[in-house]
Write an enzyme that holds these catalytic residues in place. Sequence first.
Site, mmCIF file in Angstrom:
data_model
loop_
_atom_site.group_PDB
_atom_site.id
_atom_site.type_symbol
_atom_site.label_atom_id
_atom_site.label_comp_id
_atom_site.label_asym_id
_atom_site.label_seq_id
_atom_site.Cartn_x
_atom_site.Cartn_y
_atom_site.Cartn_z
ATOM 1 C CB SER A 296 12.286 -1.281 1.298
ATOM 2 O OG SER A 296 12.295 -2.517 1.568
ATOM 3 C CG ASP A 307 -3.101 2.391 4.934
ATOM 4 O OD1 ASP A 307 -3.094 3.612 4.178
ATOM 5 O OD2 ASP A 307 -3.052 1.333 4.177
ATOM 6 C CE LYS A 321 13.642 -3.541 -2.902
ATOM 7 N NZ LYS A 321 12.925 -4.494 -1.856
#
Length: 447
Positions: A296, A307, A321
């Site tokens: 999460s 990224d 998740k």
Amino acid sequence: MKNKTLARILPPLAVVGALAAIPTTTATVAAQDVDTYRELENFLAVFQRVRESYVEEVDDHTLIKGAIDGMLAALDPHSSYVEASDFANMRLSTDGNYGGLGLTVSQQDGAVVVVTPTEDTPADRAGLKAGDFITHLDGDLLFGLTLDEAVEQMRGAPGSKVTLTVVRPGADAPFDVEITREIIELKPVKWEIVDDIGVININAFSAATGDGVEDAIRSIERSLGRKPAGYVIDLRSNPGGLLDQAIEVSDAFLERGEIVSERGRDKRDIERFYATRGDLTEGRPLIVLIDAGSASASEIVAGALQDHRRAVVMGERSFGKGSVQTVIQTGPESALRLTTARYYTPSGKSVQAGGIEPDIIVPQLTDPDYFSRPRLREADLRRHLVAQKGVEDEVLEDDGDKRDPRYSAKAEELEEAGIEDYQLHYAVKTLNRVASLTRTTKVAGRK
């Protein structure tokens, strides 16, 4: 996490009446209304028959609560309806203190399974591990209870003892573990300095996590009298928590750019969150450690820093998740926790069910049964959401099944060498190599 409050909810009969009163503008909408009306009519007929003919008298609240639970269980593993003590437990999980064992658990085919023990808690010190199945509490079978009911039984007065019966995959037989409950004071952020590297261990994303990370960065610098050679952000066994805290933590290490986006059922329903100017570490090298218990909010941070090429992610594939739950308070002590969106990393990738893949896979060699112990991830949960509607799950191998020949050291050998945590050891060594190369490059440049 978003928090919304509904002023009221309509009882079933009022819902039927309201649906019947909605004007239909097309044949399709009209047909849908008729079908919905028939389904609700069938539900009310079953409800009436049960309350009149069941072998024992049952109150209406029990029946309606059961119907709501069944409706939400048909959706995904994270949508639920909670009342009274369960509502208090849900609030405790983000407020930070409770009496219990220190476990994050899930359910798999009706059985309670450990997702991760929280660091420095009774469960952690007792040696419980991710993937363990808890079958009994003080001899009483847990199978068949809801997850909230099982969690409620594990919690209790600090100082009280409880005996867990544990089934560990790969072990010869079930075994009992006696644990003394404690006040679980969740310290969301801890820090230390290892070989000139600042290590920031984030255990949970509760209300104080963002401030805790900023304090940790400042404390490391004060302790050294300068900035460290680099930082390790340890997100291992971190089950997640509040979305705004994941954004704050990511923002602490980024100068600009998107951190995460939420996308709901409507393609136009997209909410994006961005970093503000100011990397608190001033560009120092970062390594993020993750494992199968990183879920999460942890995956939001790892995905954002990966990224943006701000950090190297090490360890093993995370839990996966990638869904957002909105908490809708329906009464003073009741709330609907409903999955309303998926979240996406800045590159547009959903981690739902697939997780974050590390840039460098590093096994935890100091765990003697690392390669034999199965991992529980989102993709293993029944009725889990797929990454995107209409797109089937990608079949992913478990990192624990792959033994890279580069990592051949045995746990006993590492223990003799004084290495207690191989993944952290590897990350610190890597950052020091990077720092050494950087210093060498600067010296060569001055010549």
